[in-house]
Design a protein around this motif. Structure first.
Motif, mmCIF file in Angstrom:
data_model
loop_
_atom_site.group_PDB
_atom_site.id
_atom_site.type_symbol
_atom_site.label_atom_id
_atom_site.label_comp_id
_atom_site.label_asym_id
_atom_site.label_seq_id
_atom_site.Cartn_x
_atom_site.Cartn_y
_atom_site.Cartn_z
ATOM 1 N N VAL A 183 58.292 39.063 33.551
ATOM 2 C CA VAL A 183 57.746 40.391 33.843
ATOM 3 C C VAL A 183 56.315 40.510 33.327
ATOM 4 C CG1 VAL A 183 57.993 42.863 33.397
ATOM 5 C CG2 VAL A 183 60.010 41.476 33.878
ATOM 6 N N CYS A 184 56.080 40.089 32.090
ATOM 7 C CA CYS A 184 54.729 40.167 31.523
ATOM 8 C C CYS A 184 53.755 39.290 32.300
ATOM 9 C CB CYS A 184 54.741 39.740 30.061
ATOM 10 S SG CYS A 184 55.544 40.909 28.943
ATOM 11 N N ALA A 185 54.203 38.121 32.728
ATOM 12 C CA ALA A 185 53.319 37.202 33.442
ATOM 13 C C ALA A 185 52.918 37.757 34.798
ATOM 14 C CB ALA A 185 54.001 35.845 33.605
ATOM 15 N N VAL A 186 53.859 38.344 35.521
ATOM 16 C CA VAL A 186 53.535 38.922 36.827
ATOM 17 C C VAL A 186 52.531 40.062 36.666
ATOM 18 C CG1 VAL A 186 54.459 40.169 38.805
ATOM 19 C CG2 VAL A 186 55.709 38.229 37.875
ATOM 20 N N LEU A 187 52.774 40.937 35.702
ATOM 21 C CA LEU A 187 51.855 42.045 35.469
ATOM 22 C C LEU A 187 50.489 41.545 35.001
ATOM 23 C CD1 LEU A 187 51.374 45.107 35.321
ATOM 24 C CD2 LEU A 187 52.240 45.046 32.972
ATOM 25 N N SER A 188 50.465 40.462 34.229
ATOM 26 C CA SER A 188 49.203 39.953 33.691
ATOM 27 C C SER A 188 48.249 39.505 34.789
ATOM 28 C CB SER A 188 49.474 38.793 32.732
ATOM 29 O OG SER A 188 49.872 37.624 33.434
ATOM 30 N N CYS A 189 48.777 39.119 35.940
ATOM 31 C CA CYS A 189 47.900 38.709 37.047
ATOM 32 C C CYS A 189 47.005 39.857 37.476
ATOM 33 C CB CYS A 189 48.744 38.217 38.221
ATOM 34 S SG CYS A 189 49.682 36.701 37.886
ATOM 35 N N TRP A 190 47.567 41.067 37.570
ATOM 36 C CA TRP A 190 46.750 42.227 37.948
ATOM 37 C C TRP A 190 45.853 42.663 36.795
ATOM 38 C CZ3 TRP A 190 51.745 42.184 40.299
ATOM 39 C CH2 TRP A 190 51.714 42.169 41.691
ATOM 40 N N LEU A 226 56.490 44.310 42.884
ATOM 41 C CA LEU A 226 56.612 43.615 44.165
ATOM 42 C C LEU A 226 56.490 44.576 45.340
ATOM 43 C CD1 LEU A 226 59.477 41.078 43.324
ATOM 44 C CD2 LEU A 226 57.013 40.664 43.412
ATOM 45 N N LEU A 227 57.051 45.781 45.205
ATOM 46 C CA LEU A 227 56.961 46.748 46.300
ATOM 47 C C LEU A 227 55.533 47.252 46.495
ATOM 48 C CD1 LEU A 227 60.185 48.918 45.753
ATOM 49 C CD2 LEU A 227 59.772 47.219 47.544
ATOM 50 N N LYS A 228 54.799 47.395 45.398
ATOM 51 C CA LYS A 228 53.434 47.920 45.449
ATOM 52 C C LYS A 228 52.377 46.827 45.307
ATOM 53 C CE LYS A 228 54.372 52.326 45.790
ATOM 54 N NZ LYS A 228 53.887 53.157 46.934
ATOM 55 N N ARG A 229 52.744 45.587 45.541
ATOM 56 C CA ARG A 229 51.811 44.489 45.270
ATOM 57 C C ARG A 229 50.554 44.566 46.136
ATOM 58 N NH1 ARG A 229 55.967 42.488 48.265
ATOM 59 N NH2 ARG A 229 55.479 41.228 50.116
ATOM 60 N N ARG A 230 50.684 45.004 47.380
ATOM 61 C CA ARG A 230 49.505 45.072 48.247
ATOM 62 C C ARG A 230 48.553 46.164 47.783
ATOM 63 N NH1 ARG A 230 51.758 44.162 54.468
ATOM 64 N NH2 ARG A 230 52.606 42.057 54.110
ATOM 65 N N LEU A 237 44.797 45.372 46.309
ATOM 66 C CA LEU A 237 43.607 45.989 46.890
ATOM 67 C C LEU A 237 42.870 46.818 45.845
ATOM 68 C CD1 LEU A 237 41.916 46.417 49.404
ATOM 69 C CD2 LEU A 237 43.393 48.346 50.012
ATOM 70 N N TYR A 238 43.600 47.504 44.996
ATOM 71 C CA TYR A 238 42.983 48.273 43.916
ATOM 72 C C TYR A 238 42.246 47.356 42.951
ATOM 73 C CZ TYR A 238 42.721 50.937 39.556
ATOM 74 O OH TYR A 238 42.290 51.535 38.399
ATOM 75 N N ALA A 239 42.805 46.184 42.688
ATOM 76 C CA ALA A 239 42.179 45.253 41.759
ATOM 77 C C ALA A 239 40.897 44.654 42.337
ATOM 78 C CB ALA A 239 43.158 44.138 41.402
ATOM 79 N N PHE A 240 40.908 44.337 43.632
ATOM 80 C CA PHE A 240 39.757 43.674 44.238
ATOM 81 C C PHE A 240 38.677 44.657 44.686
ATOM 82 C CE2 PHE A 240 42.741 40.117 44.728
ATOM 83 C CZ PHE A 240 41.928 39.069 44.334
ATOM 84 N N ASP A 241 39.070 45.786 45.271
ATOM 85 C CA ASP A 241 38.078 46.703 45.838
ATOM 86 C C ASP A 241 38.613 48.129 45.838
ATOM 87 O OD1 ASP A 241 35.995 47.912 47.148
ATOM 88 O OD2 ASP A 241 35.964 46.543 48.853
ATOM 89 N N PRO A 242 38.469 48.862 44.728
ATOM 90 C CA PRO A 242 38.963 50.247 44.673
ATOM 91 C C PRO A 242 38.285 51.157 45.696
ATOM 92 C CG PRO A 242 38.437 49.416 42.472
ATOM 93 C CD PRO A 242 37.912 48.415 43.447
ATOM 94 N N GLY A 285 46.056 53.312 39.588
ATOM 95 C CA GLY A 285 45.769 52.964 38.206
ATOM 96 C C GLY A 285 46.783 53.554 37.242
ATOM 97 N N ALA A 286 47.205 54.802 37.513
ATOM 98 C CA ALA A 286 48.224 55.430 36.668
ATOM 99 C C ALA A 286 49.549 54.683 36.760
ATOM 100 C CB ALA A 286 48.406 56.888 37.063
ATOM 101 N N LEU A 287 49.899 54.238 37.974
ATOM 102 C CA LEU A 287 51.123 53.453 38.150
ATOM 103 C C LEU A 287 51.043 52.156 37.346
ATOM 104 C CD1 LEU A 287 53.822 52.766 39.561
ATOM 105 C CD2 LEU A 287 52.470 51.813 41.451
ATOM 106 N N LEU A 288 49.890 51.499 37.398
ATOM 107 C CA LEU A 288 49.731 50.252 36.659
ATOM 108 C C LEU A 288 49.839 50.480 35.159
ATOM 109 C CD1 LEU A 288 49.221 47.263 37.254
ATOM 110 C CD2 LEU A 288 46.766 47.703 37.012
ATOM 111 N N LEU A 289 49.278 51.575 34.683
ATOM 112 C CA LEU A 289 49.368 51.891 33.256
ATOM 113 C C LEU A 289 50.802 52.227 32.851
ATOM 114 C CD1 LEU A 289 46.136 54.031 32.802
ATOM 115 C CD2 LEU A 289 46.572 51.757 31.871
#
Length: 309
Positions: A29-36, A152-156, A160-165, A179-183
């Protein structure tokens, strides 16, 4: 003792089986989140949120509420305070993050020291992997499943938020909500990792796997595979190493991840420091045999306009 005995002997103990499952869930779980987090540039924010949830976890314990509830509340409080200090003073964001998370972390330590408890709350700070109970394991598995499913459901949207907000906003997404969801997921993930390595070392699980995968590939889809596989492997190796070397489990797991990152940084196939220098040296200094052939060819080539008799 055979290799099979080395692998199976620790698993004869129930606490080692629970520890192994906890490590695998927390690492993945931590590793998947760490990518973003690595792509967004929120490594320091991950550190801030993971430390800031400590008072929330302690207060949740005091009132008998789920740890996740207290963690999310104080994770949001930390983000709001960071934004408030940044926007209402001359202090920059990195300094605001340092001020807020150290203050909240200190508050958590104070609450741990004054909270009457039949159990040692210091395991929240330093981790207590070998003391994970069945109830703790159920909580870790449930929170891990929720976080992983949402990622996984919100990965797209998250990608997109990570590359070009800006582009994300142009096509109808709400960068602030994303961003709030990620936090929020970050706060929940911190609770998942608390059982494994404690508050102090959670940031390592949230940064090292994604950073390691980022050095190995340019494709985000591959990062999402490389990071959890590497983290899970380091978790298993670190747990077994701590068992046989009689060392602390959490720090040993983080140390294993640190060693893997160092090896990739130095000897990675494309961007390793040593690999890059070797390839550069080969390009500027060809092998002796190739150089000799080239010089001989130049020496035997007749000058322009002449003919070979």
């Amino acid at each position: 003792m055979t290799v099979i005995d080395l692998l199976t002997q620790p698993l004869t103990y129930d606490f080692m089986v629970r520890a192994l499952v906890t490590v695998l869930v927390a690492s993945v779980v931590c590793a998947v989140l760490s990518c973003w987090l690595v792509l967004v540039g929120w490594s320091l924010m991950g550190d801030a949120v993971s430390h800031s949830v400590l008072p929330g976890v302690v207060l949740a314990y005091v009132v008998g509420a789920p740890f996740a509830a207290g963690a999310v509340v104080f994770g949001v409080v930390a983000v709001v305070l960071i934004g408030f200090v940044r926007d209402t003073s001359r202090v920059k964001e990195d300094a605001a993050i340092g001020i807020v998370f150290t203050s909240l972390f200190a508050l958590g330590l104070v609450l741990v020291s004054v909270t009457p408890s039949q159990t040692d709350l210091n395991h929240i700070v330093f981790g207590n992997l070998l003391g994970v109970s069945r109830a703790d394991l159920v909580q870790v598995a449930a929170l891990g499943a929720v976080v992983l499913t949402l990622l996984l459901l919100k990965r797209r949207d998250l990608t997109l938020y990570a590359f070009d907000p800006t582009h994300a906003h142009a096509i109808g997404l709400h960068p602030r909500r994303t961003g709030a969801l990620l936090l929020g997921l970050l706060a929940l993930t911190a609770v998942v990792a608390l059982q494994a390595v404690g508050v102090v070392l959670v940031v390592a699980l949230l940064v090292i796997p994604g950073a390691t995968a980022y050095l190995l590939t340019d494709r985000f889809a591959r990062m999402l595979v490389i990071a959890p596989v590497m983290a899970a492997a380091c978790g298993v190796v670190g747990l077994y190493a701590s068992y046989y070397a009689d060392t602390a489990s959490g720090p040993t797991i983080v140390l294993a991840q640190g060693v893997v990152f160092a090896l990739v940084h130095l000897f990675g196939p494309r961007r390793g420091v040593v690999t890059t220098r070797v390839l550069r040296r080969r390009a500027t200094h060809p092998r002796h045999g190739q150089g000799a052939v080239t010089r001989n060819a130049v020496a035997t080539t007749p000058p322009s306009g002449s003919s070979i008799p």
